[in-house]
Scaffold this active site. Structure first.
Site, PDB file in Angstrom:
ATOM      1  N   LYS A  22       0.850  -1.207   0.000  1.00  0.00           N
ATOM      2  CA  LYS A  22       0.000   0.000   0.000  1.00  0.00           C
ATOM      3  C   LYS A  22       0.881   1.252   0.000  1.00  0.00           C
ATOM      4  O   LYS A  22       0.668   2.174  -0.785  1.00  0.00           O
ATOM      5  CB  LYS A  22      -0.875  -0.004   1.261  1.00  0.00           C
ATOM      6  CG  LYS A  22      -1.505   1.327   1.587  1.00  0.00           C
ATOM      7  CD  LYS A  22      -2.427   1.250   2.778  1.00  0.00           C
ATOM      8  CE  LYS A  22      -1.789   1.514   4.113  1.00  0.00           C
ATOM      9  NZ  LYS A  22      -1.443   2.891   4.417  1.00  0.00           N
ATOM     10  N   ASN A  23       1.887   1.251   0.878  1.00  0.00           N
ATOM     11  CA  ASN A  23       2.681   2.474   1.038  1.00  0.00           C
ATOM     12  C   ASN A  23       3.624   2.716  -0.132  1.00  0.00           C
ATOM     13  O   ASN A  23       4.155   3.819  -0.272  1.00  0.00           O
ATOM     14  CB  ASN A  23       3.470   2.434   2.348  1.00  0.00           C
ATOM     15  CG  ASN A  23       2.555   2.586   3.547  1.00  0.00           C
ATOM     16  OD1 ASN A  23       1.368   2.872   3.385  1.00  0.00           O
ATOM     17  ND2 ASN A  23       3.091   2.409   4.744  1.00  0.00           N
ATOM     18  N   CYS A 116      -4.935   7.554   9.280  1.00  0.00           N
ATOM     19  CA  CYS A 116      -5.121   6.910  10.578  1.00  0.00           C
ATOM     20  C   CYS A 116      -4.999   7.912  11.706  1.00  0.00           C
ATOM     21  O   CYS A 116      -4.159   8.802  11.672  1.00  0.00           O
ATOM     22  CB  CYS A 116      -4.059   5.833  10.770  1.00  0.00           C
ATOM     23  SG  CYS A 116      -4.614   4.206  10.329  1.00  0.00           S
ATOM     24  N   ARG A 121      -0.449  14.545  13.130  1.00  0.00           N
ATOM     25  CA  ARG A 121       0.341  14.210  11.945  1.00  0.00           C
ATOM     26  C   ARG A 121       0.565  15.486  11.155  1.00  0.00           C
ATOM     27  O   ARG A 121      -0.076  15.735  10.130  1.00  0.00           O
ATOM     28  CB  ARG A 121      -0.339  13.124  11.112  1.00  0.00           C
ATOM     29  CG  ARG A 121      -0.419  11.815  11.871  1.00  0.00           C
ATOM     30  CD  ARG A 121      -1.002  10.713  11.045  1.00  0.00           C
ATOM     31  NE  ARG A 121      -0.025  10.068  10.193  1.00  0.00           N
ATOM     32  CZ  ARG A 121      -0.300   9.021   9.426  1.00  0.00           C
ATOM     33  NH1 ARG A 121      -1.500   8.511   9.421  1.00  0.00           N
ATOM     34  NH2 ARG A 121       0.630   8.485   8.658  1.00  0.00           N
ATOM     35  N   ILE A 123       2.182  18.463   8.756  1.00  0.00           N
ATOM     36  CA  ILE A 123       2.764  18.365   7.404  1.00  0.00           C
ATOM     37  C   ILE A 123       3.798  19.469   7.200  1.00  0.00           C
ATOM     38  O   ILE A 123       4.107  19.845   6.079  1.00  0.00           O
ATOM     39  CB  ILE A 123       1.673  18.417   6.301  1.00  0.00           C
ATOM     40  CG1 ILE A 123       0.774  19.648   6.479  1.00  0.00           C
ATOM     41  CG2 ILE A 123       0.863  17.150   6.278  1.00  0.00           C
ATOM     42  CD1 ILE A 123      -0.142  19.885   5.288  1.00  0.00           C
ATOM     43  N   LEU A 125       6.995  19.454   7.533  1.00  0.00           N
ATOM     44  CA  LEU A 125       8.209  19.066   6.804  1.00  0.00           C
ATOM     45  C   LEU A 125       7.948  19.055   5.299  1.00  0.00           C
ATOM     46  O   LEU A 125       8.808  19.435   4.501  1.00  0.00           O
ATOM     47  CB  LEU A 125       8.692  17.686   7.269  1.00  0.00           C
ATOM     48  CG  LEU A 125       9.072  17.593   8.747  1.00  0.00           C
ATOM     49  CD1 LEU A 125       9.342  16.152   9.158  1.00  0.00           C
ATOM     50  CD2 LEU A 125      10.315  18.439   9.029  1.00  0.00           C
ATOM     51  N   ASP A 305       4.774   0.528  12.103  1.00  0.00           N
ATOM     52  CA  ASP A 305       3.566  -0.143  11.619  1.00  0.00           C
ATOM     53  C   ASP A 305       3.443  -1.587  12.125  1.00  0.00           C
ATOM     54  O   ASP A 305       2.387  -2.201  11.992  1.00  0.00           O
ATOM     55  CB  ASP A 305       3.533  -0.137  10.078  1.00  0.00           C
ATOM     56  CG  ASP A 305       3.167   1.233   9.537  1.00  0.00           C
ATOM     57  OD1 ASP A 305       2.741   2.099  10.322  1.00  0.00           O
ATOM     58  OD2 ASP A 305       3.312   1.449   8.311  1.00  0.00           O
ATOM     59  N   ARG A 397      -8.187  -0.958   5.088  1.00  0.00           N
ATOM     60  CA  ARG A 397      -7.363   0.081   4.458  1.00  0.00           C
ATOM     61  C   ARG A 397      -5.976  -0.451   4.082  1.00  0.00           C
ATOM     62  O   ARG A 397      -5.306   0.136   3.229  1.00  0.00           O
ATOM     63  CB  ARG A 397      -7.197   1.277   5.393  1.00  0.00           C
ATOM     64  CG  ARG A 397      -8.497   2.043   5.621  1.00  0.00           C
ATOM     65  CD  ARG A 397      -8.255   3.286   6.431  1.00  0.00           C
ATOM     66  NE  ARG A 397      -7.079   3.975   5.935  1.00  0.00           N
ATOM     67  CZ  ARG A 397      -6.212   4.643   6.692  1.00  0.00           C
ATOM     68  NH1 ARG A 397      -6.408   4.737   7.971  1.00  0.00           N
ATOM     69  NH2 ARG A 397      -5.165   5.226   6.152  1.00  0.00           N
TER      70      ARG A 397
HETATM   71  C1  UD1 Z   1       4.324   6.714   6.385  1.00  0.00           C
HETATM   72  C2  UD1 Z   1       3.474   5.487   6.203  1.00  0.00           C
HETATM   73  C3  UD1 Z   1       2.971   4.965   7.550  1.00  0.00           C
HETATM   74  C4  UD1 Z   1       4.140   4.750   8.494  1.00  0.00           C
HETATM   75  C5  UD1 Z   1       5.029   5.988   8.575  1.00  0.00           C
HETATM   76  C6  UD1 Z   1       6.297   5.779   9.378  1.00  0.00           C
HETATM   77  C7  UD1 Z   1       2.484   5.880   4.024  1.00  0.00           C
HETATM   78  C8  UD1 Z   1       1.262   6.157   3.227  1.00  0.00           C
HETATM   79  N1  UD1 Z   1       2.340   5.814   5.351  1.00  0.00           N
HETATM   80  O1  UD1 Z   1       3.475   7.698   6.976  1.00  0.00           O
HETATM   81  O2  UD1 Z   1       2.311   3.723   7.321  1.00  0.00           O
HETATM   82  O3  UD1 Z   1       3.657   4.478   9.799  1.00  0.00           O
HETATM   83  O4  UD1 Z   1       5.420   6.400   7.245  1.00  0.00           O
HETATM   84  O5  UD1 Z   1       7.006   4.705   8.895  1.00  0.00           O
HETATM   85  O6  UD1 Z   1       3.549   5.639   3.474  1.00  0.00           O
HETATM   86  N2  UD1 Z   1       6.012  14.437  10.842  1.00  0.00           N
HETATM   87  C9  UD1 Z   1       6.078  15.787  11.149  1.00  0.00           C
HETATM   88  N3  UD1 Z   1       5.921  16.685  10.133  1.00  0.00           N
HETATM   89  C10 UD1 Z   1       5.722  16.297   8.827  1.00  0.00           C
HETATM   90  C11 UD1 Z   1       5.687  14.916   8.530  1.00  0.00           C
HETATM   91  C12 UD1 Z   1       5.824  14.010   9.564  1.00  0.00           C
HETATM   92  O7  UD1 Z   1       6.246  16.168  12.303  1.00  0.00           O
HETATM   93  O8  UD1 Z   1       5.600  17.161   7.955  1.00  0.00           O
HETATM   94  C13 UD1 Z   1       6.150  13.462  11.928  1.00  0.00           C
HETATM   95  C14 UD1 Z   1       4.881  12.617  12.081  1.00  0.00           C
HETATM   96  O9  UD1 Z   1       3.937  13.283  12.878  1.00  0.00           O
HETATM   97  C15 UD1 Z   1       5.408  11.364  12.729  1.00  0.00           C
HETATM   98  C16 UD1 Z   1       6.804  11.232  12.106  1.00  0.00           C
HETATM   99  O10 UD1 Z   1       7.135  12.512  11.586  1.00  0.00           O
HETATM  100  O11 UD1 Z   1       5.523  11.540  14.114  1.00  0.00           O
HETATM  101  C17 UD1 Z   1       6.873  10.198  10.989  1.00  0.00           C
HETATM  102  O12 UD1 Z   1       5.946  10.533   9.980  1.00  0.00           O
HETATM  103  P1  UD1 Z   1       6.198  10.147   8.451  1.00  0.00           P
HETATM  104  O13 UD1 Z   1       7.471   9.386   8.317  1.00  0.00           O
HETATM  105  O14 UD1 Z   1       6.019  11.372   7.646  1.00  0.00           O
HETATM  106  O15 UD1 Z   1       4.984   9.178   8.199  1.00  0.00           O
HETATM  107  P2  UD1 Z   1       3.930   9.214   7.003  1.00  0.00           P
HETATM  108  O16 UD1 Z   1       4.627   9.534   5.733  1.00  0.00           O
HETATM  109  O17 UD1 Z   1       2.750   9.998   7.413  1.00  0.00           O
END
Ligand code: UD1
Length: 416
Positions: A22-23, A116, A121, A123, A125, A305, A397
C-alpha cells in the site's frame, strides 16, 4: 458495518503470496500524473486507501482503466489542480499529490489530509521542504494553496526522516529545473521503489535508500509499466501470526531484507526462519520467551507499523517486554482492547510494558486504526473462545481480504 468473528486457537499452515505494498503504491499512483505517456501499474492491491487515491486522480481528470489487477493511467485530460476536500480528508496519501501537481502544473490546492488517527500528523516538513524548492504556499481556512511557478532545485535538510515528506520532495524535484539534494531523507524500501518508478519514466534520482538523495530535474517524463514491491507490513503481520499460533507457512513476493529487524526478533522467539530472494519460510511451535525490549525507529529500525502486531504477540510471551514508540505519539490505541482480552499492559509516556500471560480470551473489541486492528486480529487468532472485532473498515485500508488469506492457512475467521 462488517465485523470479524474469530474462533481462536488454530495452527497456521500453508503458503501465501503477499499483496503489493500500500505504502509503495500510493506515492507511485501520485507520481504517475507527471508522465506524458500512459502508465501501467501492475498488481495494484485492493485496499480502500488505494481506491480513494484512484478516485482523487479521476477527480482531477486522469483517465483510469482497470485490467484485472493492473491500473492504466492516462493524463491527457487532467483539467484541475484542486483536490476534492471530501476525498483528501479520507486518506493521508492525498498529500503526495502536492509535489507532482506543483512540478508538472505549477499549481495545487488541497485541504488538510486525513488518514489513521495515530496522533498529531503535521505536514510542516512537506510544506517547508516545498518552500525551500521555491513553492509559494499559503494556508488559509483549512486549505493549502500552492504556486510552483518559481520552483528550482535546492538543498533540503529534513529535521526528521519523514517518509511522506521525502517522497513528496522527490516528486516535486523531478520536473523542476536544477539539482535537489534531500539530506536526512527517509530510507524506507517504499522510497527506493518510488525512485525506481520515477527513473523508469525517465527521471534522474540517485541515492534513494540512503540518507542523502539527489534529484536532477528533467524536462519531461514518459510512460512506463511498473510493479511495486510486496507489502512488508502485511508480510510481517503473517509472520507474527505464525510465531504466535504455531505452524509452518511460506510467504512469497516479499524481499526478506525489508523485514530483517522483525526476522531477527522472531528468530529469538523460537521461530525457524529461512529466507531466499523473494520468499520467507517460517516455522514455530507457538511458545516463546518475551522479547524484552522493542524500540520503533525509522527504517532500517523496527517499523512503527508493526508495533501493534508485535505487542499482541508479547502479551502471550513468557516474561516482560517494554515497547517504546518513537515515531508516532499516540499509537497505543490497541492497548485497552488487548486488556479486554486478558492482556496485562501499562502505558508510561511513550512506552508500553507488557507482562506476558499464558492465555488471551475471546471478547468483543473494536479496531481504532489500521495496525491496532491488525493486532486485535492476531490476538483473536490465539485467544481461547470467540472474538468479535468491530470497525474492521480500518483493517481493510491496508490488508487485502485478510480473512480469506488467514482462512487458507487454517484460521477460523469470518467476515460478518
Ligand atoms: C508513512 C506510512 C505509515 C508509516 C510511517 C512511518 C504511508 C502512506 N504511510 O506515513 O504507514 O507508519 O510512514 O514509517 O507511506 N512528521 C512531522 N511533520 C511532517 C511529517 C511528519 O512532524 O511534515 C512526523 C509525524 O507526525 C510522525 C513522524 O514525523 O511523528 C513520521 O511521519 P512520516 O514518516 O512522515 O509518516 P507518514 O509519511 O505519514
Amino acid at each position: 458495518m462488517d465485523k470479524f468473528f474469530i474462533n481462536g486457537g488454530k495452527r497456521l499452515e500453508g503458503a501465501l503470496e503477499i499483496s503489493t505494498s500500500k505504502n509503495a503504491t500510493l506515492p507511485i499512483l501520485a507520481a504517475s500524473i507527471m508522465s506524458e505517456g500512459e502508465i501501467i501499474v501492475n498488481k495494484v492491491p485492493n485496499f480502500s486507501d488505494v481506491e480513494i487515491m484512484l478516485k482523487i486522480l479521476s477527480s482531477i481528470g486522469c483517465l483510469i482503466t482497470k485490467q484485472n489487477n493492473d491500473v492504466i493511467i492516462n493524463n491527457d485530460s487532467i483539467n484541475s489542480f484542486e483536490l476534492p476536500a471530501e476525498l483528501t480528508k479520507e486518506v493521508r496519501a492525498s498529500i503526495f499529490l502536492m509535489g507532482p501537481l506543483l512540478a508538472k502544473f505549477k499549481s495545487a490546492k488541497l485541504s488538510y489530509p486525513g488518514g489513521c488517527n495515530i496522533g498529531l500528523r503535521p505536514i510542516d516538513l512537506h510544506l517547508n521542504g516545498l518552500r525551500k524548492l521555491g513553492a509559494k504556499i499559503i494556508e488559509q481556512h483549512g486549505y493549502i494553496y500552492c504556486d510552483g511557478k518559481n520552483m528550482h532545485g535546492a538543498v533540503v535538510n529534513l529535521d526528521f526522516p519523514s517518509v511522506g515528506a521525502t517522497e513528496n520532495l522527490i516528486m516535486a524535484a523531478t520536473l523542476i529545473e536544477g539539482t535537489t539534494q534531500i539530506i536526512n531523507a527517509a530510507r524506507e524500501p517504499e522510497i527506493v521503489d518510488l525512485a525506481n518508478f520515477i527513473n523508469s519514466m525517465g527521471g534522474k534520482i540517485e541515492g534513494a535508500g540512503n540518507s542523502v538523495i539527489t534529484i536532477e530535474g528533467v524536462k519531461k517524463l514518459k510512460g512506463t509499466e511498473y510493479k511495486p514491491i510486496g507489502d512488508r507490513i502485511v508480510a510481517g503481520t503473517y509472520l507474527i501470526a505464525v510465531a504466535m499460533n504455531g505452524g509452518k507457512v511460506q510467504l512469497t513476493n516479499i524481499n526478506p531484507d525489508y523485514l530483517i529487524s522483525l526476522i531477527d526478533k522472531l528468530k529469538n522467539s523460537a521461530c525457524n526462519i529461512d529466507t531466499k530472494f523473494d520468499r520467507i519460510k517460517i516455522e514455530s511451535i507457538g511458545k516463546f520467551k518475551a522479547l524484552g525490549n522493542i524500540d520503533t525507529q525509522p527504517y532500517p529500525g523496527f517499523p512503527t507499523d508493526l508495533q501493534a502486531p508485535i505487542m499482541a504477540m508479547q502479551t502471550i510471551g513468557e516474561g516482560t517486554t517494554v515497547i517504546s514508540e518513537n515515531v508516532f505519539e499516540s499509537r497505543f490505541k490497541q492497548v485497552p482492547e488487548l486488556i479486554r482480552m486478558g492482556a496485562t499492559i501499562t502505558i508510561k509516556e511513550k512506552s508500553a510494558i507488557i507482562v506476558g500471560e499464558k492465555q488471551l480470551y475471546g471478547a468483543e473489541v473494536t479496531a481504532s486504526d489500521l495496525r491496532a486492528g491488525a493486532s486485535l486480529v492476531l490476538a483473536g487468532l490465539v485467544a481461547k473462545g470467540y472474538t468479535t472485532i468491530n470497525d474492521i473498515y480500518h483493517i481493510d485500508r491496508g490488508y487485502e481480504n485478510l480473512e480469506v488469506a488467514l482462512s487458507s492457512l487454517g484460521a477460523d475467521i469470518k467476515r460478518i
